[in-house]
Design a protein around this motif. Structure first.
Motif, PDB file in Angstrom:
ATOM      1  N   ILE A   7       0.767  -1.050  -0.038  1.00  0.00           N
ATOM      2  CA  ILE A   7      -0.159   0.318   0.226  1.00  0.00           C
ATOM      3  C   ILE A   7       0.749   1.542  -0.409  1.00  0.00           C
ATOM      4  O   ILE A   7       0.721   2.495  -0.298  1.00  0.00           O
ATOM      5  N   ASN A   8       1.585   1.324   0.816  1.00  0.00           N
ATOM      6  CA  ASN A   8       2.866   1.978   0.931  1.00  0.00           C
ATOM      7  C   ASN A   8       3.545   2.457  -0.653  1.00  0.00           C
ATOM      8  O   ASN A   8       3.862   4.114  -0.693  1.00  0.00           O
ATOM      9  N   ASN A   9       4.353   1.692  -0.590  1.00  0.00           N
ATOM     10  CA  ASN A   9       5.056   1.941  -2.011  1.00  0.00           C
ATOM     11  C   ASN A   9       4.588   2.201  -3.103  1.00  0.00           C
ATOM     12  O   ASN A   9       5.083   2.082  -4.363  1.00  0.00           O
ATOM     13  N   HIS A  14      -4.959   6.475  -0.136  1.00  0.00           N
ATOM     14  CA  HIS A  14      -4.989   6.406   0.861  1.00  0.00           C
ATOM     15  C   HIS A  14      -6.608   5.839   0.482  1.00  0.00           C
ATOM     16  O   HIS A  14      -7.201   6.153  -0.743  1.00  0.00           O
ATOM     17  N   PRO A  15      -6.940   5.095   1.019  1.00  0.00           N
ATOM     18  CA  PRO A  15      -8.223   3.845   0.279  1.00  0.00           C
ATOM     19  C   PRO A  15      -9.285   5.092   0.473  1.00  0.00           C
ATOM     20  O   PRO A  15     -10.072   4.196  -0.894  1.00  0.00           O
ATOM     21  N   LYS A  16      -9.265   5.116   0.592  1.00  0.00           N
ATOM     22  CA  LYS A  16     -10.559   5.388   0.973  1.00  0.00           C
ATOM     23  C   LYS A  16     -10.774   6.727   0.108  1.00  0.00           C
ATOM     24  O   LYS A  16     -11.825   7.676  -0.614  1.00  0.00           O
ATOM     25  N   ALA A  17      -9.372   7.570  -0.190  1.00  0.00           N
ATOM     26  CA  ALA A  17     -10.084   8.799  -1.457  1.00  0.00           C
ATOM     27  C   ALA A  17      -9.997   8.099  -2.628  1.00  0.00           C
ATOM     28  O   ALA A  17     -10.088   8.478  -3.191  1.00  0.00           O
ATOM     29  N   LEU A  18      -9.591   6.559  -3.081  1.00  0.00           N
ATOM     30  CA  LEU A  18      -9.693   6.233  -4.074  1.00  0.00           C
ATOM     31  C   LEU A  18     -11.400   5.214  -3.798  1.00  0.00           C
ATOM     32  O   LEU A  18     -12.192   6.102  -5.178  1.00  0.00           O
ATOM     33  N   LEU A  19     -11.575   5.367  -3.264  1.00  0.00           N
ATOM     34  CA  LEU A  19     -13.612   5.000  -3.232  1.00  0.00           C
ATOM     35  C   LEU A  19     -14.275   6.298  -2.900  1.00  0.00           C
ATOM     36  O   LEU A  19     -15.778   6.445  -3.809  1.00  0.00           O
ATOM     37  N   LYS A  37      -2.188   6.123 -13.729  1.00  0.00           N
ATOM     38  CA  LYS A  37      -2.205   6.242 -15.585  1.00  0.00           C
ATOM     39  C   LYS A  37      -2.271   4.701 -16.099  1.00  0.00           C
ATOM     40  O   LYS A  37      -1.188   3.558 -15.543  1.00  0.00           O
ATOM     41  N   GLY A  38      -3.256   4.198 -16.180  1.00  0.00           N
ATOM     42  CA  GLY A  38      -3.155   2.767 -16.972  1.00  0.00           C
ATOM     43  C   GLY A  38      -4.044   2.001 -16.409  1.00  0.00           C
ATOM     44  O   GLY A  38      -4.285   0.570 -16.859  1.00  0.00           O
ATOM     45  N   TYR A  39      -4.608   2.269 -15.537  1.00  0.00           N
ATOM     46  CA  TYR A  39      -5.597   1.273 -14.995  1.00  0.00           C
ATOM     47  C   TYR A  39      -7.498   1.852 -14.984  1.00  0.00           C
ATOM     48  O   TYR A  39      -7.166   3.316 -15.265  1.00  0.00           O
ATOM     49  N   PHE A  45      -7.438  -0.092 -10.269  1.00  0.00           N
ATOM     50  CA  PHE A  45      -6.144   0.581  -9.500  1.00  0.00           C
ATOM     51  C   PHE A  45      -5.600  -0.123  -8.444  1.00  0.00           C
ATOM     52  O   PHE A  45      -4.628  -0.770  -8.021  1.00  0.00           O
ATOM     53  N   TYR A  46      -6.440  -0.424  -6.933  1.00  0.00           N
ATOM     54  CA  TYR A  46      -6.062  -0.203  -5.667  1.00  0.00           C
ATOM     55  C   TYR A  46      -5.619  -2.007  -5.494  1.00  0.00           C
ATOM     56  O   TYR A  46      -5.643  -2.788  -4.892  1.00  0.00           O
ATOM     57  N   THR A  47      -6.570  -2.905  -6.731  1.00  0.00           N
ATOM     58  CA  THR A  47      -6.479  -4.152  -6.632  1.00  0.00           C
ATOM     59  C   THR A  47      -6.163  -4.888  -6.821  1.00  0.00           C
ATOM     60  O   THR A  47      -5.134  -5.709  -6.930  1.00  0.00           O
ATOM     61  N   GLN A  48      -5.234  -4.014  -8.492  1.00  0.00           N
ATOM     62  CA  GLN A  48      -4.761  -5.000  -9.142  1.00  0.00           C
ATOM     63  C   GLN A  48      -2.722  -4.713  -8.268  1.00  0.00           C
ATOM     64  O   GLN A  48      -2.078  -5.148  -8.503  1.00  0.00           O
ATOM     65  N   LYS A  49      -3.081  -3.457  -8.096  1.00  0.00           N
ATOM     66  CA  LYS A  49      -1.465  -3.114  -7.377  1.00  0.00           C
ATOM     67  C   LYS A  49      -1.638  -3.623  -6.508  1.00  0.00           C
ATOM     68  O   LYS A  49      -0.350  -4.457  -5.538  1.00  0.00           O
TER      69      LYS A  49
END
Length: 97
Positions: A7-9, A14-19, A37-39, A45-49
């Motif tokens: 998550i950090n690297n 922040h997960p809520k910023a994405l939600l 970019k690219g997602y 983005f979050y789940t694939q990372k």
């Protein structure tokens, strides 16, 4: 494998910023857009990372198994992510909440 490292690297947002991507301010949205970019979407983005991070760690020790520890970020660590200022409180001692 520790999810907070992924998550950090790899994510850095922040997960809520994405939600709440559709309702966040323009400057935060621009920082997130640069990261994802690219997602197709913030959720993708979050789940694939997460998937990419865990898979990379697992591949490094294959065929051995890995244990994935869930995130145990303190609020100040979440606050340091992009968008975290909007969701995390200022705490005198984040270790006790």
């Amino acid at each position: 494998a520790r999810l907070e490292f992924v998550i950090n690297n790899a994510i850095g947002v922040h997960p809520k910023a994405l939600l709440n991507y559709d309702t966040i301010d323009a400057s935060t949205k621009a920082l997130i857009d640069d990261k994802m970019k690219g997602y197709a979407s913030p959720r993708e983005f979050y789940t694939q990372k997460i998937v990419e991070g865990v898979a990379t760690l697992a591949a490094s020790v294959y065929p051995k198994r890995i244990i994935v520890r869930l995130s145990d970020f303190k609020s100040n660590e979440y606050k340091s992510l992009i968008g975290g200022e909007q969701y995390e409180p200022d705490e005198e001692n984040p270790m006790i909440g």
